[in-house]
Design a protein around this motif. Structure first.
Motif, PDB file in Angstrom:
ATOM      1  N   GLU A  94       0.839  -1.202   0.000  1.00 58.40           N
ATOM      2  CA  GLU A  94       0.000   0.000   0.000  1.00 58.40           C
ATOM      3  C   GLU A  94       0.872   1.249   0.000  1.00 58.40           C
ATOM      4  O   GLU A  94       2.003   1.243   0.505  1.00 58.40           O
ATOM      5  N   ALA A  95       0.354   2.343  -0.519  1.00 61.29           N
ATOM      6  CA  ALA A  95       1.104   3.595  -0.617  1.00 61.29           C
ATOM      7  C   ALA A  95       1.537   4.106   0.753  1.00 61.29           C
ATOM      8  O   ALA A  95       2.693   4.516   0.926  1.00 61.29           O
ATOM      9  N   GLY A  96       0.643   4.091   1.724  1.00 62.41           N
ATOM     10  CA  GLY A  96       0.976   4.573   3.065  1.00 62.41           C
ATOM     11  C   GLY A  96       2.064   3.745   3.720  1.00 62.41           C
ATOM     12  O   GLY A  96       2.942   4.284   4.404  1.00 62.41           O
ATOM     13  N   GLU A  97       2.014   2.455   3.504  1.00 63.53           N
ATOM     14  CA  GLU A  97       3.029   1.558   4.047  1.00 63.53           C
ATOM     15  C   GLU A  97       4.389   1.854   3.420  1.00 63.53           C
ATOM     16  O   GLU A  97       5.411   1.926   4.116  1.00 63.53           O
ATOM     17  N   ALA A  98       4.423   2.059   2.108  1.00 64.53           N
ATOM     18  CA  ALA A  98       5.672   2.360   1.408  1.00 64.53           C
ATOM     19  C   ALA A  98       6.246   3.695   1.880  1.00 64.53           C
ATOM     20  O   ALA A  98       7.442   3.813   2.142  1.00 64.53           O
ATOM     21  N   LYS A  99       5.380   4.699   2.003  1.00 65.48           N
ATOM     22  CA  LYS A  99       5.837   6.013   2.444  1.00 65.48           C
ATOM     23  C   LYS A  99       6.379   5.956   3.868  1.00 65.48           C
ATOM     24  O   LYS A  99       7.422   6.534   4.168  1.00 65.48           O
ATOM     25  N   GLY A 100       5.704   5.255   4.747  1.00 66.57           N
ATOM     26  CA  GLY A 100       6.185   5.093   6.119  1.00 66.57           C
ATOM     27  C   GLY A 100       7.534   4.395   6.169  1.00 66.57           C
ATOM     28  O   GLY A 100       8.415   4.772   6.949  1.00 66.57           O
ATOM     29  N   HIS A 101       7.693   3.388   5.327  1.00 66.29           N
ATOM     30  CA  HIS A 101       8.960   2.656   5.266  1.00 66.29           C
ATOM     31  C   HIS A 101      10.094   3.578   4.820  1.00 66.29           C
ATOM     32  O   HIS A 101      11.167   3.591   5.423  1.00 66.29           O
ATOM     33  N   LEU A 102       9.856   4.353   3.766  1.00 67.63           N
ATOM     34  CA  LEU A 102      10.893   5.250   3.267  1.00 67.63           C
ATOM     35  C   LEU A 102      11.230   6.342   4.279  1.00 67.63           C
ATOM     36  O   LEU A 102      12.392   6.685   4.468  1.00 67.63           O
ATOM     37  N   ARG A 103      10.219   6.867   4.945  1.00 67.76           N
ATOM     38  CA  ARG A 103      10.472   7.875   5.988  1.00 67.76           C
ATOM     39  C   ARG A 103      11.295   7.283   7.125  1.00 67.76           C
ATOM     40  O   ARG A 103      12.180   7.938   7.659  1.00 67.76           O
ATOM     41  N   SER A 104      10.997   6.037   7.507  1.00 67.46           N
ATOM     42  CA  SER A 104      11.740   5.406   8.605  1.00 67.46           C
ATOM     43  C   SER A 104      13.209   5.194   8.243  1.00 67.46           C
ATOM     44  O   SER A 104      14.054   5.108   9.131  1.00 67.46           O
ATOM     45  N   LEU A 105      13.502   5.120   6.944  1.00 71.36           N
ATOM     46  CA  LEU A 105      14.880   4.966   6.486  1.00 71.36           C
ATOM     47  C   LEU A 105      15.575   6.309   6.277  1.00 71.36           C
ATOM     48  O   LEU A 105      16.742   6.353   5.881  1.00 71.36           O
ATOM     49  N   GLY A 106      14.858   7.409   6.521  1.00 70.71           N
ATOM     50  CA  GLY A 106      15.460   8.736   6.428  1.00 70.71           C
ATOM     51  C   GLY A 106      15.304   9.432   5.091  1.00 70.71           C
ATOM     52  O   GLY A 106      15.934  10.461   4.854  1.00 70.71           O
ATOM     53  N   TYR A 107      14.453   8.910   4.207  1.00 69.15           N
ATOM     54  CA  TYR A 107      14.234   9.564   2.923  1.00 69.15           C
ATOM     55  C   TYR A 107      13.166  10.646   3.073  1.00 69.15           C
ATOM     56  O   TYR A 107      12.129  10.430   3.697  1.00 69.15           O
ATOM     57  N   ALA A 108      13.440  11.809   2.506  1.00 69.47           N
ATOM     58  CA  ALA A 108      12.509  12.936   2.560  1.00 69.47           C
ATOM     59  C   ALA A 108      11.445  12.784   1.476  1.00 69.47           C
ATOM     60  O   ALA A 108      11.694  12.171   0.423  1.00 69.47           O
ATOM     61  N   ASP A 109      10.274  13.355   1.723  1.00 68.51           N
ATOM     62  CA  ASP A 109       9.176  13.272   0.758  1.00 68.51           C
ATOM     63  C   ASP A 109       9.560  13.834  -0.608  1.00 68.51           C
ATOM     64  O   ASP A 109       9.057  13.385  -1.631  1.00 68.51           O
ATOM     65  N   ARG A 110      10.451  14.812  -0.651  1.00 68.45           N
ATOM     66  CA  ARG A 110      10.838  15.435  -1.923  1.00 68.45           C
ATOM     67  C   ARG A 110      11.706  14.522  -2.793  1.00 68.45           C
ATOM     68  O   ARG A 110      11.958  14.831  -3.952  1.00 68.45           O
ATOM     69  N   GLU A 111      12.156  13.400  -2.256  1.00 70.73           N
ATOM     70  CA  GLU A 111      13.023  12.494  -3.002  1.00 70.73           C
ATOM     71  C   GLU A 111      12.246  11.459  -3.822  1.00 70.73           C
ATOM     72  O   GLU A 111      12.853  10.703  -4.588  1.00 70.73           O
ATOM     73  N   TYR A 112      10.946  11.441  -3.689  1.00 69.34           N
ATOM     74  CA  TYR A 112      10.129  10.482  -4.430  1.00 69.34           C
ATOM     75  C   TYR A 112       8.695  10.997  -4.523  1.00 69.34           C
ATOM     76  O   TYR A 112       8.278  11.870  -3.770  1.00 69.34           O
ATOM     77  N   ARG A 113       7.946  10.443  -5.472  1.00 69.63           N
ATOM     78  CA  ARG A 113       6.524  10.754  -5.618  1.00 69.63           C
ATOM     79  C   ARG A 113       5.747   9.444  -5.661  1.00 69.63           C
ATOM     80  O   ARG A 113       6.149   8.518  -6.360  1.00 69.63           O
ATOM     81  N   VAL A 114       4.653   9.384  -4.936  1.00 68.24           N
ATOM     82  CA  VAL A 114       3.835   8.173  -4.852  1.00 68.24           C
ATOM     83  C   VAL A 114       2.544   8.391  -5.630  1.00 68.24           C
ATOM     84  O   VAL A 114       1.857   9.393  -5.440  1.00 68.24           O
ATOM     85  N   HIS A 115       2.238   7.448  -6.510  1.00 72.11           N
ATOM     86  CA  HIS A 115       0.974   7.453  -7.251  1.00 72.11           C
ATOM     87  C   HIS A 115       0.285   6.118  -7.009  1.00 72.11           C
ATOM     88  O   HIS A 115       0.943   5.077  -6.952  1.00 72.11           O
ATOM     89  N   VAL A 116      -1.028   6.157  -6.876  1.00 73.36           N
ATOM     90  CA  VAL A 116      -1.798   4.927  -6.688  1.00 73.36           C
ATOM     91  C   VAL A 116      -2.916   4.888  -7.714  1.00 73.36           C
ATOM     92  O   VAL A 116      -3.614   5.881  -7.921  1.00 73.36           O
TER      93      VAL A 116
END
Length: 77
Positions: free
Chosen positions: A46-68
């Motif tokens: 799921e998109a929220g799960e992926a975003k949470g995972h990337l944030r937990s690894l220290g990636y900023a929102d500006r480094e990727y875009r999520v589309h569903v």
């Protein structure tokens, strides 16, 4: 029944982009290079799960875009 496709476009550059793509691949995404950019697809994460995972690894929102995209048996929503 509703199916989904979570697609993440990686906007980060260089080694950071490769590391981000690797983190997504370990999470079950299929990563490809399209038009010189990294694109990761998953129909199970799921998109929220992926975003949470990337944030937990220290990636900023500006480094990727999520589309569903959601699809039903009779077409796309």
């Amino acid at each position: 029944m509703v199916d989904h496709l979570t697609r993440i476009f990686v906007d980060a550059e260089g080694d950071r982009a490769s590391d981000l793509a690797g983190a997504l691949a370990l999470r079950g995404f299929t990563v490809a290079t399209t038009s010189g950019r990294l694109v990761a697809d998953s129909t199970t994460v799921e998109a929220g799960e992926a975003k949470g995972h990337l944030r937990s690894l220290g990636y900023a929102d500006r480094e990727y875009r999520v589309h569903v995209e959601y699809a039903r048996r009779w077409g796309f929503l």
